[in-house]
Design a protein around this motif. Structure first.
Motif, PDB file in Angstrom:
ATOM      1  N   ARG A 210       5.109 -10.664  -3.883  1.00 27.22           N
ATOM      2  CA  ARG A 210       4.819 -11.257  -5.189  1.00 27.22           C
ATOM      3  C   ARG A 210       3.369 -11.061  -5.640  1.00 27.22           C
ATOM      4  O   ARG A 210       3.100 -11.069  -6.843  1.00 27.22           O
ATOM      5  CB  ARG A 210       5.165 -12.743  -5.150  1.00 27.22           C
ATOM      6  N   HIS A 211       2.439 -10.936  -4.714  1.00 29.17           N
ATOM      7  CA  HIS A 211       1.045 -10.754  -5.122  1.00 29.17           C
ATOM      8  C   HIS A 211       0.808  -9.407  -5.783  1.00 29.17           C
ATOM      9  O   HIS A 211      -0.235  -9.197  -6.401  1.00 29.17           O
ATOM     10  CB  HIS A 211       0.108 -10.943  -3.929  1.00 29.17           C
ATOM     11  N   LEU A 212       1.781  -8.503  -5.693  1.00 27.70           N
ATOM     12  CA  LEU A 212       1.672  -7.249  -6.441  1.00 27.70           C
ATOM     13  C   LEU A 212       1.600  -7.508  -7.944  1.00 27.70           C
ATOM     14  O   LEU A 212       0.988  -6.728  -8.686  1.00 27.70           O
ATOM     15  CB  LEU A 212       2.855  -6.330  -6.133  1.00 27.70           C
ATOM     16  N   GLY A 213       2.206  -8.589  -8.398  1.00 30.30           N
ATOM     17  CA  GLY A 213       2.107  -8.931  -9.817  1.00 30.30           C
ATOM     18  C   GLY A 213       0.665  -9.144 -10.237  1.00 30.30           C
ATOM     19  O   GLY A 213       0.256  -8.742 -11.338  1.00 30.30           O
ATOM     20  N   GLU A 214      -0.124  -9.775  -9.364  1.00 26.29           N
ATOM     21  CA  GLU A 214      -1.545  -9.985  -9.664  1.00 26.29           C
ATOM     22  C   GLU A 214      -2.326  -8.683  -9.607  1.00 26.29           C
ATOM     23  O   GLU A 214      -3.195  -8.422 -10.446  1.00 26.29           O
ATOM     24  CB  GLU A 214      -2.135 -11.008  -8.690  1.00 26.29           C
ATOM     25  N   PHE A 215      -2.042  -7.860  -8.597  1.00 32.21           N
ATOM     26  CA  PHE A 215      -2.718  -6.555  -8.527  1.00 32.21           C
ATOM     27  C   PHE A 215      -2.408  -5.726  -9.771  1.00 32.21           C
ATOM     28  O   PHE A 215      -3.307  -5.124 -10.374  1.00 32.21           O
ATOM     29  CB  PHE A 215      -2.281  -5.798  -7.270  1.00 32.21           C
ATOM     30  N   ASP A 216      -1.141  -5.673 -10.155  1.00 32.71           N
ATOM     31  CA  ASP A 216      -0.765  -4.897 -11.347  1.00 32.71           C
ATOM     32  C   ASP A 216      -1.513  -5.405 -12.578  1.00 32.71           C
ATOM     33  O   ASP A 216      -2.057  -4.626 -13.366  1.00 32.71           O
ATOM     34  CB  ASP A 216       0.744  -4.997 -11.589  1.00 32.71           C
ATOM     35  N   GLN A 217      -1.522  -6.703 -12.759  1.00 36.61           N
ATOM     36  CA  GLN A 217      -2.154  -7.316 -13.925  1.00 36.61           C
ATOM     37  C   GLN A 217      -3.651  -7.046 -13.959  1.00 36.61           C
ATOM     38  O   GLN A 217      -4.200  -6.591 -14.980  1.00 36.61           O
ATOM     39  CB  GLN A 217      -1.901  -8.820 -13.881  1.00 36.61           C
ATOM     40  N   GLU A 218      -4.333  -7.312 -12.856  1.00 36.45           N
ATOM     41  CA  GLU A 218      -5.792  -7.245 -12.846  1.00 36.45           C
ATOM     42  C   GLU A 218      -6.315  -5.814 -12.788  1.00 36.45           C
ATOM     43  O   GLU A 218      -7.261  -5.461 -13.503  1.00 36.45           O
ATOM     44  CB  GLU A 218      -6.333  -8.060 -11.678  1.00 36.45           C
ATOM     45  N   PHE A 219      -5.735  -4.977 -11.957  1.00 36.18           N
ATOM     46  CA  PHE A 219      -6.233  -3.610 -11.831  1.00 36.18           C
ATOM     47  C   PHE A 219      -5.945  -2.791 -13.078  1.00 36.18           C
ATOM     48  O   PHE A 219      -6.768  -1.970 -13.501  1.00 36.18           O
ATOM     49  CB  PHE A 219      -5.623  -2.937 -10.595  1.00 36.18           C
ATOM     50  N   VAL A 227      -2.052   0.724 -13.351  1.00 28.95           N
ATOM     51  CA  VAL A 227      -2.453   1.001 -11.968  1.00 28.95           C
ATOM     52  C   VAL A 227      -1.452   0.323 -11.053  1.00 28.95           C
ATOM     53  O   VAL A 227      -1.199  -0.876 -11.180  1.00 28.95           O
ATOM     54  CB  VAL A 227      -3.880   0.486 -11.669  1.00 28.95           C
ATOM     55  N   ARG A 228      -0.897   1.092 -10.127  1.00 27.66           N
ATOM     56  CA  ARG A 228       0.091   0.562  -9.196  1.00 27.66           C
ATOM     57  C   ARG A 228      -0.332   0.958  -7.779  1.00 27.66           C
ATOM     58  O   ARG A 228      -0.163   2.104  -7.368  1.00 27.66           O
ATOM     59  CB  ARG A 228       1.493   1.109  -9.511  1.00 27.66           C
ATOM     60  N   VAL A 229      -0.886   0.013  -7.045  1.00 31.52           N
ATOM     61  CA  VAL A 229      -1.315   0.296  -5.677  1.00 31.52           C
ATOM     62  C   VAL A 229      -0.120   0.219  -4.730  1.00 31.52           C
ATOM     63  O   VAL A 229       0.873  -0.450  -5.016  1.00 31.52           O
ATOM     64  CB  VAL A 229      -2.413  -0.681  -5.204  1.00 31.52           C
ATOM     65  N   ARG A 230      -0.230   0.921  -3.600  1.00 30.95           N
ATOM     66  CA  ARG A 230       0.743   0.778  -2.526  1.00 30.95           C
ATOM     67  C   ARG A 230       0.221  -0.311  -1.590  1.00 30.95           C
ATOM     68  O   ARG A 230      -0.905  -0.223  -1.105  1.00 30.95           O
ATOM     69  CB  ARG A 230       0.925   2.102  -1.781  1.00 30.95           C
ATOM     70  N   PHE A 231       1.055  -1.317  -1.360  1.00 29.74           N
ATOM     71  CA  PHE A 231       0.586  -2.520  -0.682  1.00 29.74           C
ATOM     72  C   PHE A 231       1.616  -3.002   0.330  1.00 29.74           C
ATOM     73  O   PHE A 231       2.791  -3.168  -0.006  1.00 29.74           O
ATOM     74  CB  PHE A 231       0.326  -3.613  -1.735  1.00 29.74           C
ATOM     75  N   THR A 232       1.178  -3.212   1.557  1.00 27.29           N
ATOM     76  CA  THR A 232       2.043  -3.782   2.583  1.00 27.29           C
ATOM     77  C   THR A 232       1.273  -4.840   3.369  1.00 27.29           C
ATOM     78  O   THR A 232       0.230  -4.540   3.949  1.00 27.29           O
ATOM     79  CB  THR A 232       2.553  -2.711   3.564  1.00 27.29           C
ATOM     80  N   PRO A 233       1.763  -6.088   3.399  1.00 23.90           N
ATOM     81  CA  PRO A 233       1.156  -7.114   4.248  1.00 23.90           C
ATOM     82  C   PRO A 233       1.816  -7.117   5.633  1.00 23.90           C
ATOM     83  O   PRO A 233       2.981  -6.740   5.778  1.00 23.90           O
ATOM     84  CB  PRO A 233       1.466  -8.404   3.491  1.00 23.90           C
ATOM     85  N   HIS A 234       1.047  -7.531   6.627  1.00 21.11           N
ATOM     86  CA  HIS A 234       1.539  -7.652   7.998  1.00 21.11           C
ATOM     87  C   HIS A 234       1.192  -9.045   8.513  1.00 21.11           C
ATOM     88  O   HIS A 234       0.068  -9.512   8.325  1.00 21.11           O
ATOM     89  CB  HIS A 234       0.895  -6.604   8.913  1.00 21.11           C
ATOM     90  N   LEU A 235       2.149  -9.690   9.145  1.00 17.17           N
ATOM     91  CA  LEU A 235       1.916 -11.030   9.678  1.00 17.17           C
ATOM     92  C   LEU A 235       1.367 -10.923  11.098  1.00 17.17           C
ATOM     93  O   LEU A 235       1.969 -10.288  11.968  1.00 17.17           O
ATOM     94  CB  LEU A 235       3.222 -11.825   9.683  1.00 17.17           C
ATOM     95  N   MET A 236       0.198 -11.560  11.310  1.00 16.09           N
ATOM     96  CA  MET A 236      -0.408 -11.509  12.638  1.00 16.09           C
ATOM     97  C   MET A 236      -0.383 -12.916  13.254  1.00 16.09           C
ATOM     98  O   MET A 236      -0.440 -13.918  12.538  1.00 16.09           O
ATOM     99  CB  MET A 236      -1.845 -10.985  12.568  1.00 16.09           C
ATOM    100  N   PRO A 237      -0.285 -13.001  14.567  1.00 14.64           N
ATOM    101  CA  PRO A 237      -0.198 -14.307  15.230  1.00 14.64           C
ATOM    102  C   PRO A 237      -1.560 -14.970  15.342  1.00 14.64           C
ATOM    103  O   PRO A 237      -2.113 -15.144  16.424  1.00 14.64           O
ATOM    104  CB  PRO A 237       0.393 -13.956  16.600  1.00 14.64           C
ATOM    105  N   ALA A 238      -2.110 -15.342  14.209  1.00 12.48           N
ATOM    106  CA  ALA A 238      -3.389 -16.049  14.128  1.00 12.48           C
ATOM    107  C   ALA A 238      -3.227 -17.174  13.128  1.00 12.48           C
ATOM    108  O   ALA A 238      -2.372 -17.116  12.240  1.00 12.48           O
ATOM    109  CB  ALA A 238      -4.505 -15.105  13.689  1.00 12.48           C
ATOM    110  N   ASN A 239      -4.029 -18.226  13.258  1.00 12.65           N
ATOM    111  CA  ASN A 239      -3.907 -19.374  12.367  1.00 12.65           C
ATOM    112  C   ASN A 239      -4.512 -19.130  10.996  1.00 12.65           C
ATOM    113  O   ASN A 239      -3.976 -19.582   9.985  1.00 12.65           O
ATOM    114  CB  ASN A 239      -4.579 -20.594  13.000  1.00 12.65           C
ATOM    115  N   ARG A 240      -5.663 -18.467  10.961  1.00 12.93           N
ATOM    116  CA  ARG A 240      -6.395 -18.270   9.712  1.00 12.93           C
ATOM    117  C   ARG A 240      -6.866 -16.828   9.593  1.00 12.93           C
ATOM    118  O   ARG A 240      -7.157 -16.185  10.587  1.00 12.93           O
ATOM    119  CB  ARG A 240      -7.650 -19.152   9.673  1.00 12.93           C
ATOM    120  N   GLY A 241      -6.997 -16.383   8.351  1.00 16.57           N
ATOM    121  CA  GLY A 241      -7.679 -15.124   8.095  1.00 16.57           C
ATOM    122  C   GLY A 241      -6.815 -14.075   7.424  1.00 16.57           C
ATOM    123  O   GLY A 241      -5.590 -14.034   7.597  1.00 16.57           O
TER     124      GLY A 241
END
Length: 342
Positions: A210-219, A227-241
């Motif tokens: 869903r955050h691609l909507g913000e990237f599309d809008q702002e960029f 502007v359409r970036v290629r974007f992939t998030p990865h979940l890491m086993p950490a509490n913050r960051g």
């Protein structure tokens, strides 16, 4: 003068983070805290790390007296904020931490969140809350929409480069590593320790996050074209960051110079010496974002890496930064806590 504020949805991670930050603010008083299932509890019962603070009991939203409040932080789930904020007195300023007012076009909201916008008239007055780029619009605003934490990290890495034209906007790959607290505090099977620890995986791949909507809008607004970036998030086993790695076509020195110049006067955005890369552990629990640039082995290509704390600079710290501007309080107030290390 001390500003009186309320936090709606205080039993979630971003609500607790707001309480932690405001506790040492000095120019804000928490006059009301709300929760749904936790109404009647003390904040110390819900979050024992806050038990030393003198705070009001958690209440239901309908039981809060909004008269006399200067500002409300709305840390409620997506799609809930629209209806709640629509019912607040017009004289109360609002910083919304959900996604409900981030996308300027209600049709974009429906596309990315799967339901019609419930308060399109309010959307017209909402200001996008990426503080360093919208602060002059944020100061007089009544309603500010906090950004997505992933969206903030990616934009800090890329906005000045797109605006200055030093990279090819048709060739941007954005790879994010995200901590588990970004998914909120609700119980989810895939976030259990036994299912998450010692593993690492991509999610919302193929352009569905869903955050691609913000990237599309702002960029696109920055570039003056789509502007359409290629974007992939990865979940890491950490509490913050969040660690955002952007692969771009552009000269590394020009990329570094552009970011250094753009953020030279920014208190919370630190561009590292060229060739040095940031770590999430160096910004943990703080409102700082560290950005590094390295050249690629292929000529004319570079990597930009940004690290921030998703609960602070990516959400609650950003919200407090915006609230300070809206209440004519120095922007950095309550936000100069050093990162927690190790």
């Amino acid at each position: 003068m001390t500003a009186k504020v309320a936090i709606l949805g205080a039993s979630g991670y971003t609500g607790a983070e707001l309480v932690r930050l405001i506790a040492t603010h000095g120019q804000m008083e928490i006059a009301a805290l709300t929760a749904d299932r936790k109404a009647g509890s003390t904040m110390g019962e819900v979050f024992p790390h806050l038990r030393h603070l003198d705070l009001p009991r958690l209440a239901r939203i309908e039981d809060v007296d909004f008269a006399g409040l200067d500002l409300v932080f709305c840390a409620l789930p997506h799609a809930t904020s629209q209806q709640v904020i629509a019912g607040l007195p017009r004289g109360v300023k609002v910083v919304d931490l959900s996604a409900d007012f981030r996308l300027r076009d209600p049709a974009d909201y429906e596309r990315w969140y799967g339901k019609p916008h419930a308060a399109p008239e309010l959307q017209k007055e909402a200001v996008y809350g990426l503080t360093e780029f919208y602060r002059e619009s944020i100061r007089p605003a009544r309603l500010v929409a906090g950004t997505g934490c992933n969206a903030a990290a990616g934009q800090y890495a890329l906005r000045p480069l797109i605006a200055a034209g030093v990279i090819d906007v048709d060739d941007i790959i954005l790879d994010l590593k995200c901590a588990v607290s970004g998914a909120g505090r609700s119980l989810k099977e895939n976030l259990l320790h036994a299912e998450l620890s010692e593993g690492y995986h991509a999610y919302s791949a193929g352009g569905t996050h869903r955050h691609l909507g913000e990237f599309d809008q702002e960029f696109s607004a920055l570039a003056g074209r789509e502007v359409r970036v290629r974007f992939t998030p990865h979940l890491m086993p950490a509490n913050r960051g969040i660690l955002a790695t952007a692969y771009v076509t552009g000269a590394a020195q020009a990329v570094h110079d552009t970011l250094s110049q753009a953020y030279a006067g920014e208190r919370f955005l630190e561009v590292l010496p060229i060739g040095e890369l940031p770590s999430t552990r160096h910004v943990r629990g703080s409102n700082f974002c560290h950005i590094g640039v390295v050249g690629d082995r292929l000529p004319g290509r570079a990597m930009v890496v940004a690290a921030l704390d998703n609960l602070t600079k990516g959400s609650s710290g950003q919200a407090l930064q915006n609230a300070n501007l809206m209440l004519d309080i120095p922007e950095h107030t309550g936000l100069m806590l050093a990162p927690c290390f190790p």
